[in-house]
Design an enzyme around this catalytic site. Structure first.
Site, short mmCIF file in Angstrom:
data_model
loop_
_atom_site.label_atom_id
_atom_site.label_comp_id
_atom_site.label_asym_id
_atom_site.label_seq_id
_atom_site.Cartn_x
_atom_site.Cartn_y
_atom_site.Cartn_z
CE LYS A 1 -2.42 -2.73 -0.48
NZ LYS A 1 -2.46 -4.18 -0.42
N GLY B 1 -0.21 -14.40 -13.12
CA GLY B 1 -1.35 -14.40 -12.21
C GLY B 1 -2.00 -13.03 -12.13
N GLY C 1 -4.41 -12.15 -10.16
CA GLY C 1 -5.16 -12.10 -8.90
C GLY C 1 -4.93 -10.74 -8.25
CB VAL D 1 3.34 -19.29 -17.19
CG1 VAL D 1 4.86 -19.42 -17.16
CG2 VAL D 1 2.91 -17.85 -17.44
N GLY E 1 -0.64 -17.19 -6.22
CA GLY E 1 -1.36 -17.56 -5.00
C GLY E 1 -0.40 -17.93 -3.88
CB ALA F 1 -4.53 -8.73 7.15
CG HIS G 1 -24.52 16.99 -1.24
ND1 HIS G 1 -24.40 16.14 -2.33
CD2 HIS G 1 -24.44 18.26 -1.72
CE1 HIS G 1 -24.28 16.89 -3.43
NE2 HIS G 1 -24.29 18.16 -3.09
#
Ligand code: FAD
Ligand code: AMP
Length: 484
Positions: free
Chosen positions: A67, A197, A199, A254, A287, A336, A460
């Site tokens: 992150k 991958g 994912g 692959v 994975g 997590a 708003h």
């Protein structure tokens, strides 16, 4: 020498010994201490520089460093793609990857050291080294310096986590063929990056390096993109990833990877036959698998299932009285926050309190841009169940706040039952989707109806109004978008 150390350490007894100090294990230890139990938490994680750190995969090599880099690289991307629209002219923005990595490492260090501070405050005994469970809830602990101690516990919580799956046809060969941890540590931007991958992890890492200028090709064996997500969401996501410049090849399995002259030649098979692509770095993100190496002594009595997960019931009890297992090493999504809730549940059950995990409302988030988040059932799953449902979709294009942010892409989709109006699933793609989903999780945890959300005031202009409008849209009563 070893015997002397053994004698010095001696046997030690605890109410609870937790093995594994990741996001499942450390919350279990803290909650158990809050419940006035005598607790030790054992963790063997070592960083590349040899330093030991609590926090497991998540803090050291997963959620947090990814992150940090996603944020930095998104800012760099926005400076170039978005600032001009705001009337901000920036010329000569340059990249300092070393500083980006330094910032990331600082965040990781701060967070992992924070766990030691939390342990100190709660009264948890931190033990850095390896733990092995034997019979009778005996835990053999070997510290990183080789010192050994035999611990006994009334309860043992196993939280040993997971490790990346290696692809036999493309084994790890750092620095060229790496796992996700390796891909978070590149010191320069690879010119051509391959990701195996598509994912969550592959897409996040691919986005990081694409935003910094790498040509990124993502090879995914399955024919459908994000096959586990709501397909309306997946189609929208694919459109945005293509716009970012990710070359996503679906149905591409692959079959090999060869090092040649500092580059990697990747072979794969698709509908047209055998294919090849050359890259400078290759990330294998196919994975993760549960990890339990040398965790269980021959006489522990704890069972693994055929895929290597520790076998547990819905309250995370193993087959052995007083031995529990939580987090990535047991069934369920490898997330997590799922592990954290299991840790808290187990620590409360051990103390004789109430504890439950509502597995129906575990949110999923992909921290790309736009962000993707969902909770509950996809439209495909509801259709397959045969239950009659209604759907409300609010496009962020109609959100004043999203437009002000210059991020008016994506939508909020709410699915509710036709019979009793129960919210069955919420799927968001757009700015801050990972934050917005929390309201949907809370609503579903409280068994809210779409009418409950319709009658809840949302400030708003906020992005959260998107969920309000999607709920209204489910009954064709949206105000700020056309009801279809
Ligand atoms: P782990 O975090 O793997 O921790 C287990 C710990 O136990 C480790 O420190 C290990 O060294 C230690 N251990 C194992 N065996 C022993 C033993 N015998 N003795 C002593 N210690 C032992 N999830 C999210 O929810 N959100 C995200 O954004 C997210 N991003 C991710 C990004 C990446 C790149 C990766 C790889 C993962 C990400 N995940 C994310 C997944 C998340 O990291 C895992 O679900 C989470 O770390 C699992 O927690 P855990 O405590 O079960 O295991
Ligand atoms: P996840 O489990 O969400 O991290 O995603 C891993 C992805 O890797 C899945 O979508 C798999 O289909 C994909 N995958 C697994 N093996 C291969 C392979 N040999 N080639 C390409 N993709 C693969």
């Amino acid at each position: 020498m070893k015997n002397e150390k053994e004698a010095a350490g001696g046997a030690d007894s605890f109410d609870v010994v937790v093995i594994g100090g990741g996001p499942a294990g450390y919350p279990a230890a803290i909650r158990a201490a809050q419940n006035k139990l005598r607790v030790a938490c054992i963790d063997e994680w070592k960083n590349r520089d040899g330093s030991a750190a609590f926090g497991g995969t998540c803090l050291n090599a997963g959620c947090i460093p990814s992150k940090a880099l996603l944020e930095s690289t998104e800012l760099y991307h926005r400076v170039q793609e978005e600032f001009a629209a705001h009337g901000i002219k920036v010329s000569g923005a340059t990249l300092d990857v070393a500083q980006m990595q330094k910032r990331k490492s600082g965040i990781v260090r701060g967070m992992t050291q924070g766990i030691l501070a939390l342990f100190k405050a709660a009264g948890v005994t931190p033990l850095q080294g390896h733990g092995t469970l034997g019979a009778g809830r005996r835990v053999d602990f070997t510290a990183h310096d080789g010192t050994r101690r035999a611990l006994t516990a009334r309860h043992v919580v196993l939280a040993s986590g997971s490790v990346p799956i290696e692809l036999r046809s493309a084994p790890f060969k750092p620095p060229h063929i790496v796992d996700s941890w390796g891909a978070l540590d590149f010191e320069t931007v690879p010119k051509r990056l391959g990701v195996i991958g598509a994912g969550v992890i592959g897409l996040e890492l691919g986005s990081v390096w694409r935003r910094l200028g790498a040509e990124v090709v993502v090879l995914e064996a399955l024919p459908d993109f994000l096959a586990f997500a709501d397909q309306q969401l997946a189609r929208e996501a694919l459109k945005h990833f293509k716009k970012l410049g990710l070359d996503i090849r679906l149905g591409a399995k692959v079959t090999g990877a060869a090092l040649a002259g500092g580059a990697v030649e990747v072979s794969y098979e698709d509908a047209k036959g055998a294919q090849r692509v050359g890259v400078d770095r290759l990330v294998v993100a196919i994975g993760r698998r549960p990890y339990s190496q040398e965790l269980l002594g021959a006489d522990s009595g704890v069972e693994l299932d055929e895929r290597g997960f520790i076998r547990v019931d819905e309250h995370c009890r193993t087959a052995v009285e007083g031995v529990w297992a939580i987090g990535d090493c047991v069934r369920g999504p490898m997330l997590a926050h799922k592990g954290k809730e299991e840790g808290v549940m187990v620590a409360d059950l051990i103390a004789g309190r109430y504890g439950e995990v509502n597995y129906k409302v575990v949110p999923s988030v992909i921290y790309t841009a736009p962000e993707i988040a969902w909770v509950g059932l996809t439209e495909e799953q509801i259709k397959a169940s045969g239950r009659e449902y209604k759907s409300g979709v609010f496009p962020f294009l109609a959100s004043g706040r999203a437009r002000a942010l210059e991020q008016a892409t994506g939508f909020v989709k709410l699915l509710a039952a036709r019979d009793d109006d129960e919210i069955l699933g919420v799927h968001i793609i757009g700015p801050m989707a990972g934050e917005l989903i929390a309201e949907a999780v809370l609503a579903m945890e409280y068994s809210a109806s779409s009418e409950d959300l319709q009658r809840t005031i949302h400030a708003h202009p906020t992005l959260a109004e998107g969920l309000h409008e999607a709920a209204l849209g489910a009954d064709k009563r949206a105000i700020d978008s056309i009801n279809r």
